[in-house]
Design a protein around this motif. Sequence first.
Motif, PDB file in Angstrom:
ATOM      1  N   GLU A 109       0.959  -1.315   0.180  1.00  0.00           N
ATOM      2  CA  GLU A 109       0.006   0.115   0.027  1.00  0.00           C
ATOM      3  C   GLU A 109       0.907   1.414  -0.021  1.00  0.00           C
ATOM      4  N   ALA A 112       2.374   1.563  -3.268  1.00  0.00           N
ATOM      5  CA  ALA A 112       1.347   1.682  -4.434  1.00  0.00           C
ATOM      6  C   ALA A 112       0.840   3.320  -4.300  1.00  0.00           C
ATOM      7  N   ASN A 113       0.861   3.905  -3.048  1.00  0.00           N
ATOM      8  CA  ASN A 113       0.276   5.002  -3.071  1.00  0.00           C
ATOM      9  C   ASN A 113       1.610   6.242  -3.253  1.00  0.00           C
ATOM     10  N   TYR A 126      -6.702   3.654  -6.876  1.00  0.00           N
ATOM     11  CA  TYR A 126      -6.002   2.307  -7.358  1.00  0.00           C
ATOM     12  C   TYR A 126      -6.383   1.795  -8.762  1.00  0.00           C
ATOM     13  N   HIS A 130      -2.327  -0.512  -8.592  1.00  0.00           N
ATOM     14  CA  HIS A 130      -3.140  -1.324  -7.385  1.00  0.00           C
ATOM     15  C   HIS A 130      -2.095  -1.829  -6.644  1.00  0.00           C
TER      16      HIS A 130
END
Length: 467
Positions: A109, A112-113, A126, A130
């Motif tokens: 996470e 990804a962010n 996402y 993702h």
Amino acid sequence: MTKRMEHDLLGEREISNDVYYGVQTKRAQENFNITGVTLSQFPTFIASLAKVKKATALANFNLGLLDEHKKSAICEACDEIIGGALHDQFVVDMIQGGAGTSVNMNANEVIANRALELLGHKKGEYQFLHPNNDVNKSQSTNDSYPTAFRIALFEKIYELTDSMKIMQKSFARKADEFKDVIKMGRTQLQDAVPMTLGQEFNSYATMIGEDIQRLIESQQLVREMNLGATAIGTGICSHPDYAHEVEQRLQEVTGRPFVTAKDLIEATQDTGAYVQISGVLKRVATKISKICNDLRLLSSGPRTGFNEINLPAMQPGSSIMPGKVNPVIPEVVNQVAFQVIGADVTITMASEGGQLQLNVFEPVIAYNLFNSMNMMIKAFETLSTKCIDGITANEEHCRNLVLNSIGLVTALNPYIGYENSTNVAKEALETGKSVYELILEKKLLTVDELEDIIKPENMIKPRCINS
């Protein structure tokens, strides 16, 4: 404070836009408030997770499974994390259920962010990149987590051996400084035969050197990783060439000789390497604790103990006894050793507790191995700089103990014979006279002969009696 909505299998949750982790990390943060020690306190492990994610992104790109934009954004985000950025976003407790899934998703996470930002999108969008579909592509927690764990262990062993080399050099310097300080050796806490303080300290340097070699040997056990195994070792959900490709990319990213296990099903469930490394840590801790016990004994007193050496005075030793100074540095290292030895039992039981194709208890193994190694690194550096380097010898006192010791007769036995040696020892015990004094009084040796025999260089190694 703005918020975003994220969803997972269990539904939607509000997540602050100030953070880079997402819904699954948030749930883990709420579920596993166990130790209060989070992943953020183990930067080597975080960097290793990022190295795994970078290697997998490169492999997936080379196999045509990930486009150029996503690959570049993921790799850039990983490079930032490897460089020390965003470590405060790794908030999952080190001990958690789920075989490390929460740690893996925390990494997925955050990466990804941050990658979304680099692509010009907002956190949580996402649909453009993702955590599972892209950052975790071709992976399972069951191969990415243990691979990152092994990479981190490989690096931590270097850190630990570096701290041990500092300690070894400190003892070696003292061995040279004390090479002419004659003293009494002891067995079973009783007088034995003469030696030098330098020999005693050199033996400590040798012991540490041997354990450095054992750690380097154990380091080779974690070179083998199961990346490409995915869930249980069959490689489901990955490309047929993925395991080979990701092995090459991982070597490039880490600069280390990591190799893919020949049997990925075996490698996914086997935690034997952790048990062996823990056993070596226990060995190191046990021997260093023994050395600390010796330092405390040799410095005991100062008037009613051995008082052969002086440890640096680090702080007042009592709230009630004026003038008392305690051996606090060896004492704290002893306690670290006790903790490491206890952790070995936890690691052993966690390894034994694995079932079928996966050991779900790797988080507690990781926590204890990293915690033990971090404590040992700090303890050994502390012992070197705050204790060993400042030790001084009470040379005259050491010599007098030798001359007054009954054990001196052992060194004289080849020159005056067993019967004479026995009689001298007995009389010395009964009268309180020194062996040195009685030898001269009985004219068993001349002063010159006796002084020659008790020279340090003549008592601490084999010698031809007729020379």
